[in-house]
Design a protein around this motif. Structure first.
Motif, short mmCIF file in Angstrom:
data_model
loop_
_atom_site.label_atom_id
_atom_site.label_comp_id
_atom_site.label_asym_id
_atom_site.label_seq_id
_atom_site.Cartn_x
_atom_site.Cartn_y
_atom_site.Cartn_z
N TRP A 1 -14.11 -25.94 -20.65
CA TRP A 1 -13.66 -26.39 -19.33
C TRP A 1 -12.97 -25.26 -18.59
N VAL A 2 -12.26 -24.41 -19.31
CA VAL A 2 -11.62 -23.26 -18.69
C VAL A 2 -12.68 -22.30 -18.15
N ALA A 3 -13.78 -22.15 -18.90
CA ALA A 3 -14.88 -21.28 -18.44
C ALA A 3 -15.42 -21.78 -17.10
N PHE A 4 -15.61 -23.09 -16.98
CA PHE A 4 -16.11 -23.65 -15.72
C PHE A 4 -15.08 -23.51 -14.60
N ILE A 5 -13.80 -23.72 -14.94
CA ILE A 5 -12.74 -23.57 -13.94
C ILE A 5 -12.73 -22.13 -13.41
N LEU A 6 -12.75 -21.17 -14.32
CA LEU A 6 -12.74 -19.76 -13.93
C LEU A 6 -13.98 -19.39 -13.12
N LEU A 7 -15.11 -19.99 -13.46
CA LEU A 7 -16.34 -19.73 -12.70
C LEU A 7 -16.18 -20.20 -11.25
N ALA A 8 -15.61 -21.38 -11.08
CA ALA A 8 -15.38 -21.88 -9.72
C ALA A 8 -14.40 -20.99 -8.97
N VAL A 9 -13.34 -20.56 -9.64
CA VAL A 9 -12.35 -19.68 -9.01
C VAL A 9 -13.01 -18.35 -8.62
N SER A 10 -13.85 -17.84 -9.49
CA SER A 10 -14.57 -16.60 -9.19
C SER A 10 -15.42 -16.75 -7.94
N ASN A 11 -16.15 -17.85 -7.84
CA ASN A 11 -16.99 -18.09 -6.66
C ASN A 11 -16.13 -18.23 -5.40
N TYR A 12 -14.99 -18.88 -5.54
CA TYR A 12 -14.08 -19.04 -4.40
C TYR A 12 -13.63 -17.66 -3.90
N HIS A 13 -13.20 -16.81 -4.85
CA HIS A 13 -12.79 -15.45 -4.47
C HIS A 13 -13.95 -14.65 -3.89
N ARG B 1 -16.67 -15.60 -2.34
CA ARG B 1 -17.03 -16.04 -0.99
C ARG B 1 -16.03 -15.52 0.04
N ARG B 2 -14.79 -15.27 -0.38
CA ARG B 2 -13.74 -14.77 0.52
C ARG B 2 -13.67 -13.24 0.48
N ASN B 3 -14.63 -12.60 -0.16
CA ASN B 3 -14.70 -11.13 -0.29
C ASN B 3 -13.53 -10.54 -1.08
N ASN B 4 -12.94 -11.34 -1.94
CA ASN B 4 -11.91 -10.85 -2.86
C ASN B 4 -12.64 -10.44 -4.14
N TYR B 5 -13.24 -9.25 -4.09
CA TYR B 5 -14.08 -8.80 -5.19
C TYR B 5 -13.29 -8.61 -6.49
N ALA B 6 -12.09 -8.07 -6.40
CA ALA B 6 -11.28 -7.84 -7.61
C ALA B 6 -10.97 -9.16 -8.30
N GLY B 7 -10.53 -10.16 -7.55
CA GLY B 7 -10.23 -11.47 -8.12
C GLY B 7 -11.47 -12.14 -8.67
N ALA B 8 -12.57 -11.99 -7.97
CA ALA B 8 -13.83 -12.60 -8.41
C ALA B 8 -14.33 -11.97 -9.70
N ILE B 9 -14.25 -10.65 -9.80
CA ILE B 9 -14.69 -9.96 -11.02
C ILE B 9 -13.81 -10.36 -12.20
N ARG B 10 -12.50 -10.34 -12.00
CA ARG B 10 -11.56 -10.66 -13.08
C ARG B 10 -11.82 -12.06 -13.63
N THR B 11 -11.95 -13.04 -12.76
CA THR B 11 -12.13 -14.41 -13.23
C THR B 11 -13.54 -14.63 -13.77
N LEU B 12 -14.54 -13.97 -13.19
CA LEU B 12 -15.90 -14.09 -13.71
C LEU B 12 -15.98 -13.54 -15.13
N ARG B 13 -15.36 -12.41 -15.38
CA ARG B 13 -15.40 -11.81 -16.72
C ARG B 13 -14.74 -12.71 -17.76
N LYS B 14 -13.63 -13.34 -17.39
CA LYS B 14 -12.98 -14.28 -18.32
C LYS B 14 -13.90 -15.47 -18.59
#
Length: 177
Positions: free
Chosen positions: A44-56, A58-71
């Protein structure tokens, strides 16, 4: 009765319907806390982090998106069985997420995508959920919808802030002992 948690179906409906990744996060965080709280390696954490990554993303927050996608990728890679049990093609999921990581590293603009769902029961349940909520399964993200893209700014975060402060205070207390 379905073998899939309602929260998972709601998550997928938002993920593939209105692309409200903030809502995806909210839905599954609540479910995770109720069923597997504290397990940072939970599927469930993997799915949560995936959603957070997509949120970041889409907002062009590449650093946040990469960090959460990798987790997210790390957890998904370690739990093939849960992916299969939840009706996902694990190998295809890994390929999709690795491609997303590459796109993020190259700062390629956000594009909507679908998760590789293999169980048609999941698809049917998600399509029904989308219909009930008035959004279309498989729709692309509306990149002009400011409310959707900046959803976090309208949220009352006082509860989250209080929880984080409590956890920090608890860690400080444990260190002193």
């Amino acid at each position: 009765m379905t073998k899939y948690p309602r929260s998972y179906i709601q998550y997928l409906a938002h993920f593939h319907g209105d692309r409200d990744y903030f809502e995806c996060h909210e839905i599954l965080e609540e479910y995770w806390k109720a069923t597997d709280a504290g397990n940072k390696k939970s599927i469930w954490v993997a799915f949560i982090l995936l959603a957070v990554s997509n949120y970041h993303y889409r907002r062009n927050n590449y650093a946040g998106a990469i960090r959460t996608l990798r987790k997210s990728l790390e957890i998904f890679s370690l739990d093939e069985q849960s992916c299969l049990r939840l009706g996902l093609n694990h190998e295809a999921l890994m390929d999709i997420l690795k491609k997303r990581e590459k796109n993020l590293l190259n700062q390629i603009p956000y594009l909507s995508y679908n998760l590789p769902i293999t169980d048609m029961e999941v698809v049917k349940l998600c399509q029904e959920e989308c219909k009930e909520n008035g959004f279309k399964w498989g729709a692309k993200s509306d990149l002009n919808d400011e409310e959707l893209i900046n959803r976090h700014s309208s949220r009352d975060r006082s509860e989250v802030i209080a929880e984080r402060k409590m956890a920090l205070d608890e860690r400080k207390k444990e260190k002193r002992q």
